[in-house]
Design an enzyme around this catalytic site. Structure first.
Site, PDB file in Angstrom:
ATOM      1  CB  SER A   1      85.541  19.313  26.578  1.00 43.84           C
ATOM      2  OG  SER A   1      84.478  20.195  26.370  1.00 43.84           O
TER       3      SER A   1
ATOM      4  CD  GLN B   1      84.640  27.779  27.667  1.00 45.09           C
ATOM      5  OE1 GLN B   1      84.499  29.006  27.715  1.00 45.09           O
ATOM      6  NE2 GLN B   1      84.386  27.079  26.584  1.00 45.09           N
TER       7      GLN B   1
ATOM      8  CG  ASP C   1      78.138  22.934  24.655  1.00 47.81           C
ATOM      9  OD1 ASP C   1      77.886  24.129  24.929  1.00 47.81           O
ATOM     10  OD2 ASP C   1      79.265  22.426  24.825  1.00 47.81           O
TER      11      ASP C   1
ATOM     12  CE  LYS D   1      77.512  28.030  26.652  1.00 46.62           C
ATOM     13  NZ  LYS D   1      78.710  27.666  27.401  1.00 46.62           N
TER      14      LYS D   1
ATOM     15  NE  ARG E   1      75.450  27.633  20.530  1.00 44.38           N
ATOM     16  CZ  ARG E   1      76.430  26.793  20.876  1.00 44.38           C
ATOM     17  NH1 ARG E   1      76.362  26.132  22.024  1.00 44.38           N
ATOM     18  NH2 ARG E   1      77.469  26.622  20.083  1.00 44.38           N
TER      19      ARG E   1
ATOM     20  NE  ARG F   1      78.211  22.709  20.908  1.00 45.57           N
ATOM     21  CZ  ARG F   1      79.078  21.706  20.784  1.00 45.57           C
ATOM     22  NH1 ARG F   1      78.775  20.664  20.052  1.00 45.57           N
ATOM     23  NH2 ARG F   1      80.239  21.756  21.400  1.00 45.57           N
TER      24      ARG F   1
HETATM   25  C1  S3P Z   1      83.412  23.815  27.684  1.00 46.56           C
HETATM   26  C2  S3P Z   1      82.575  24.340  28.620  1.00 46.56           C
HETATM   27  C3  S3P Z   1      81.262  24.931  28.302  1.00 46.56           C
HETATM   28  C4  S3P Z   1      80.764  24.489  26.927  1.00 46.56           C
HETATM   29  C5  S3P Z   1      81.842  24.609  25.888  1.00 46.56           C
HETATM   30  C6  S3P Z   1      83.040  23.743  26.252  1.00 46.56           C
HETATM   31  C7  S3P Z   1      84.712  23.268  28.117  1.00 46.56           C
HETATM   32  O1  S3P Z   1      81.363  26.329  28.307  1.00 46.56           O
HETATM   33  O2  S3P Z   1      79.648  25.259  26.540  1.00 46.56           O
HETATM   34  O3  S3P Z   1      81.351  24.188  24.628  1.00 46.56           O
HETATM   35  O4  S3P Z   1      85.377  22.571  27.318  1.00 46.56           O
HETATM   36  O5  S3P Z   1      85.091  23.523  29.265  1.00 46.56           O
HETATM   37  P1  S3P Z   1      81.190  27.195  29.666  1.00 46.56           P
HETATM   38  O6  S3P Z   1      82.270  26.830  30.580  1.00 46.56           O
HETATM   39  O7  S3P Z   1      81.264  28.623  29.221  1.00 46.56           O
HETATM   40  O8  S3P Z   1      79.829  26.827  30.184  1.00 46.56           O
END
Ligand code: S3P
Length: 429
Positions: free
Chosen positions: A24, A170, A315, A342, A346, A388
């Site tokens: 991230s 996100q 995750d 995801k 999952r 994962r």
């Molecule tokens: C992430 C947010 C998460 C996570 C993803 C990375 C990010 O997703 O599952 O692996 O970098 O902001 P969501 O925002 O859809 O929950």
């Protein structure tokens, strides 16, 4: 599509792993570096397939990015430095790339098309397209913008107040990235706190952001200055070795340089609640919190995992499901319907693959119910193209009684290209 025969029924795991950079944070360091004025220097950038997709997209937008040994250099030209790409922007398997780039491109006065692999084509995009349209961006795509490929035409944006329908960093980040370029103020209200790397990076690059409870606010028309970013190790990658050490006999594993941002440490809380033998040693750092984690073989008990904890370990739920198969009693995972959208669904892939190894696991509408204390056997399993799931199954192999073959193991390169190398350094058989 590499297939791997895993080493099963091993004697112990011992040693130290230096965990590769956080996915991230690596994505965001390229993005903010591209939007800032000057040369941003990133150390410990994660050179996994997902973050390399982000680099490739920004190069197509006219940003020079150099991979210079252990450093990655981004030569940003400020908010107005991005240029209309001549080709499609390929995000590969990366949901973070497509959703955050939509937020950035919403404020840029040109047209761009984003597409990715077959998994990306199935992932929901209305969650970001809807607020970005409300701010003034024009977005087109299959099913009225629900699915990639998506074409976005950005330009003048108006700040909004937006209540997130689901806890998602996100979506929050896409809206904030658009808000930083909009007229007026943008406020995002999250139902539950999610990872705050975007907010921290706004500050690291000289911008302003405020948090009031679960509301995050940015003013528009901000500009950024280049920064030095030292990316901590990814706790989501470390999680596979934490669980591996906890469930394998006679084991002790030390994971160094792991990011300990409190919005990400749900896996540590979960391991502690299950009774794991785990120690955390904080290490001084200028940026995000960092530390070393030591995990030893543990006797574990089942727990309930739900509510506010879920976004802090979203995750990690596939590897937690494996952990639960080795705990005494029942583990219930609920409030985790987001798992369905995801890289794979999952809930289904975890239940299917772990059941095929003999686990007692039942999928529900928003999670999984696992009855632990089961000895797993081998067989042929598949990552289903999900990194994962692939790593979780490789860890399952360590304790499986008979041979295990993992199909499509190359999916693991999305977030942890050195995974098998690091795992084999720990194995004593
Ligand atoms: C992430 C947010 C998460 C996570 C993803 C990375 C990010 O997703 O599952 O692996 O970098 O902001 P969501 O925002 O859809 O929950």
């Amino acid at each position: 599509m590499k297939n791997v025969t895993l080493q099963t029924n091993i004697t112990s795991l011992r040693g130290t792993v230096s965990i590769p950079g956080d996915k991230s944070i690596s994505h965001r360091s390229i993005m903010f570096g591209a939007l800032a004025e000057g040369e941003t220097i990133i150390s410990n950038f994660l050179a996994g397939a997902d973050c390399l997709s982000t680099i490739a997209c920004f190069r197509k937008l006219g940003v020079a990015i150099e991979e210079d040994g252990p450093l990655t250099r981004v030569f940003g030209g400020g908010m107005n430095g991005l240029v209309q790409p001549e080709q499609l922007l390929d995000v590969g398997n990366s949901g973070t790339t497509i959703r955050l780039m939509l937020g950035i491109l919403a404020g840029r006065p040109f047209e761009a098309t984003l597409a990715g692999d077959s998994s990306i084509a199935k992932r929901p995009m209305t969650r970001v397209v809807k607020p970005l349209r409300q701010m003034g961006a024009i977005v087109e795509g299959k099913n009225n913008g629900e699915f990639a490929p998506l074409t976005i035409r950005g330009g003048k944006l108006q700040g909004i107040t937006y209540e997130l329908p689901v806890a998602s960093a996100q979506i929050k980040s896409a809206i904030l990235l658009a808000g930083l370029q909009a007229e007026g103020e943008t406020a995002v209200i999250e139902p539950t706190r999610t990872r705050d790397h975007t907010e921290r990076m706004i500050v690291q690059f000289g911008g302003r952001v405020e948090r009031d409870g679960n509301t995050i606010k940015v003013k528009g028309n901000q500009s950024f200055k280049a920064a030095h970013i030292d990316v901590p190790g990814d706790i989501s990658s470390a999680a596979f070795f934490m669980v591996a050490a906890a469930i394998t006999k006679d084991s002790e594993v030390k994971l160094v340089n792991v990011g300990l941002n409190p919005t990400r440490t749900g896996i540590i809380d979960c391991l502690k609640q299950m009774g794991a033998n785990i120690e955390v040693e904080p290490v001084k750092s200028d940026g995000e919190p960092v530390g070393n984690i030591i995990v030893r073989s543990s006797s574990l008990k089942g727990i309930e995992i739900s509510g506010e904890l879920i976004p802090r370990l979203i995750d990690e739920l596939p590897i937690i499901a494996l952990l639960a198969t080795q705990a005494e009693g029942e583990t219930v995972i609920k409030d985790a319907a987001e798992l369905k959208v995801k890289e794979t669904n999952r809930i289904d892939t975890v239940a299917k693959e772990l059941s095929s190894l003999g686990a007692d696991i039942t999928p529900t509408d928003d999670g999984l119910i696992i009855n632990g204390g089961v000895t797993l056997h081998g067989g042929t399993v598949s990552s289903h193209g999900d990194h994962r799931i692939g790593m979780m199954l490789a860890v399952a192999g360590l304790i499986a009684r008979s041979e295990m073959n993992l199909l499509d193991a190359s999916a693991i390169e999305v977030s942890y290209p050195q995974f098998f190398e690091h795992l084999s350094e720990l194995i004593h058989s």
